[in-house]
Design an enzyme around this catalytic site. Structure first.
Site, PDB file in Angstrom:
ATOM      1  N   LYS A  44      29.669  19.875  24.434  1.00  0.00           N
ATOM      2  CA  LYS A  44      29.713  21.298  24.139  1.00  0.00           C
ATOM      3  C   LYS A  44      31.037  21.896  24.586  1.00  0.00           C
ATOM      4  O   LYS A  44      31.388  23.017  24.252  1.00  0.00           O
ATOM      5  CB  LYS A  44      28.590  22.037  24.885  1.00  0.00           C
ATOM      6  CG  LYS A  44      27.214  21.498  24.613  1.00  0.00           C
ATOM      7  CD  LYS A  44      26.192  22.143  25.562  1.00  0.00           C
ATOM      8  CE  LYS A  44      25.089  21.181  25.838  1.00  0.00           C
ATOM      9  NZ  LYS A  44      24.239  21.600  26.968  1.00  0.00           N
ATOM     10  N   GLY A  45      31.790  21.107  25.380  1.00  0.00           N
ATOM     11  CA  GLY A  45      32.989  21.638  26.028  1.00  0.00           C
ATOM     12  C   GLY A  45      34.049  22.195  25.099  1.00  0.00           C
ATOM     13  O   GLY A  45      34.769  23.128  25.456  1.00  0.00           O
ATOM     14  N   ASP A 104      39.963  12.993  30.543  1.00  0.00           N
ATOM     15  CA  ASP A 104      39.915  12.693  31.968  1.00  0.00           C
ATOM     16  C   ASP A 104      40.088  11.178  32.140  1.00  0.00           C
ATOM     17  O   ASP A 104      41.195  10.675  32.025  1.00  0.00           O
ATOM     18  CB  ASP A 104      38.571  13.215  32.490  1.00  0.00           C
ATOM     19  CG  ASP A 104      38.420  13.157  33.999  1.00  0.00           C
ATOM     20  OD1 ASP A 104      39.398  13.394  34.706  1.00  0.00           O
ATOM     21  OD2 ASP A 104      37.296  12.867  34.467  1.00  0.00           O
ATOM     22  N   LYS A 132      44.225  15.353  31.890  1.00  0.00           N
ATOM     23  CA  LYS A 132      44.267  15.069  33.333  1.00  0.00           C
ATOM     24  C   LYS A 132      44.685  13.601  33.490  1.00  0.00           C
ATOM     25  O   LYS A 132      43.857  12.740  33.805  1.00  0.00           O
ATOM     26  CB  LYS A 132      42.846  15.277  33.877  1.00  0.00           C
ATOM     27  CG  LYS A 132      42.761  15.858  35.277  1.00  0.00           C
ATOM     28  CD  LYS A 132      41.342  15.693  35.815  1.00  0.00           C
ATOM     29  CE  LYS A 132      40.506  16.939  35.731  1.00  0.00           C
ATOM     30  NZ  LYS A 132      39.144  16.719  36.292  1.00  0.00           N
ATOM     31  N   ASP A 160      32.459  23.128  31.738  1.00  0.00           N
ATOM     32  CA  ASP A 160      31.357  23.494  32.629  1.00  0.00           C
ATOM     33  C   ASP A 160      31.349  22.683  33.908  1.00  0.00           C
ATOM     34  O   ASP A 160      31.958  21.626  34.018  1.00  0.00           O
ATOM     35  CB  ASP A 160      30.025  23.248  31.925  1.00  0.00           C
ATOM     36  CG  ASP A 160      29.706  21.740  31.831  1.00  0.00           C
ATOM     37  OD1 ASP A 160      30.562  20.977  31.364  1.00  0.00           O
ATOM     38  OD2 ASP A 160      28.598  21.345  32.266  1.00  0.00           O
TER      39      ASP A 160
END
Ligand code: IMP
Ligand code: MG
Length: 181
Positions: A44-45, A104, A132, A160
């Site tokens: 959902k990010g 990430d 990142k 989130d």
């Protein structure tokens, strides 16, 4: 109590995010002029980024959403990736642009890019709002990056922690005491 109290530091303001999104949108519009752009939002990010980015693009595009399991409510990846909600149509002949919130370890996207490549698209590229790189565990190189962020837990603008903070309009660092209890 406001969610804003849980943010240690604001990394990108609403105005800065808007400038980043416009810039990526311009580049994509240029690169996909005569293509069959099909944007895939990884839920959902990437919801908020996707909504803003597609309006910053002025070539025709179609969209779809998919959802994968990666994190539970923790702050680091488990390794196992599963498709929870798949795409509705065939990807054959389409110029796929995978839109993600943050890269990430790279495990999720590496799995996804392989999975989507096997569906015979014409091309496939990756666009991530945040990168990142310090945490990377697999080799994966995004084609469009909004901003490189430090190895801290980031929330807001779709990102989130335990399903919270997605509606913060800016991007910030979550106070460590929130997740290290
Ligand atoms: P990866 O497989 O480790 O690259 O994980 C990617 C996914 O983990 C992202 O799509 C996010 O949903 C989540 N994630 C990774 N880092 C953060 C963070 O700092 N804040 C919020 N979610 C994150
Ligand atoms: Mg995500």
């Amino acid at each position: 109590m406001s969610m804003r109290n849980d943010v240690a530091e604001i990394l990108y303001s609403e105005e800065q995010i808007a400038a980043i999104v416009q810039n990526i949108g311009r580049r994509i519009s240029e690169d996909y002029k005569d293509k069959n752009l099909f944007m895939i939002s990884v839920l959902k990010g990437s919801l908020i980024f996707m909504a803003d980015l597609m309006r910053a693009i002025d070539v025709p595009c179609a969209i779809d959403f998919l959802s994968v399991s990666s994190y539970g409510s923790g702050t680091s990846t488990s390794g196992a990736v599963r498709i929870l909600k798949d795409l509705d149509s065939s990807m054959e002949g389409k110029d796929l642009l995978v839109v993600e919130d943050i890269l990430d370890s790279g495990m999720t996207l590496s799995f996804l890019m392989k999975n989507l490549s096997a569906r015979k698209p014409n091309s496939i590229r990756l666009c991530t709002l945040l990168d990142k790189p310090e945490r990377r565990k697999v080799e994966i190189y995004p084609d469009y990056v909004g901003a490189v962020v430090p190895d801290k837990f980031i929330v807001g603008y779709g990102l989130d922690y335990a399903e919270k903070y997605r509606n913060l309009p800016y991007i910030g660092v979550l106070k460590p005491e929130i997740y290290s209890v």
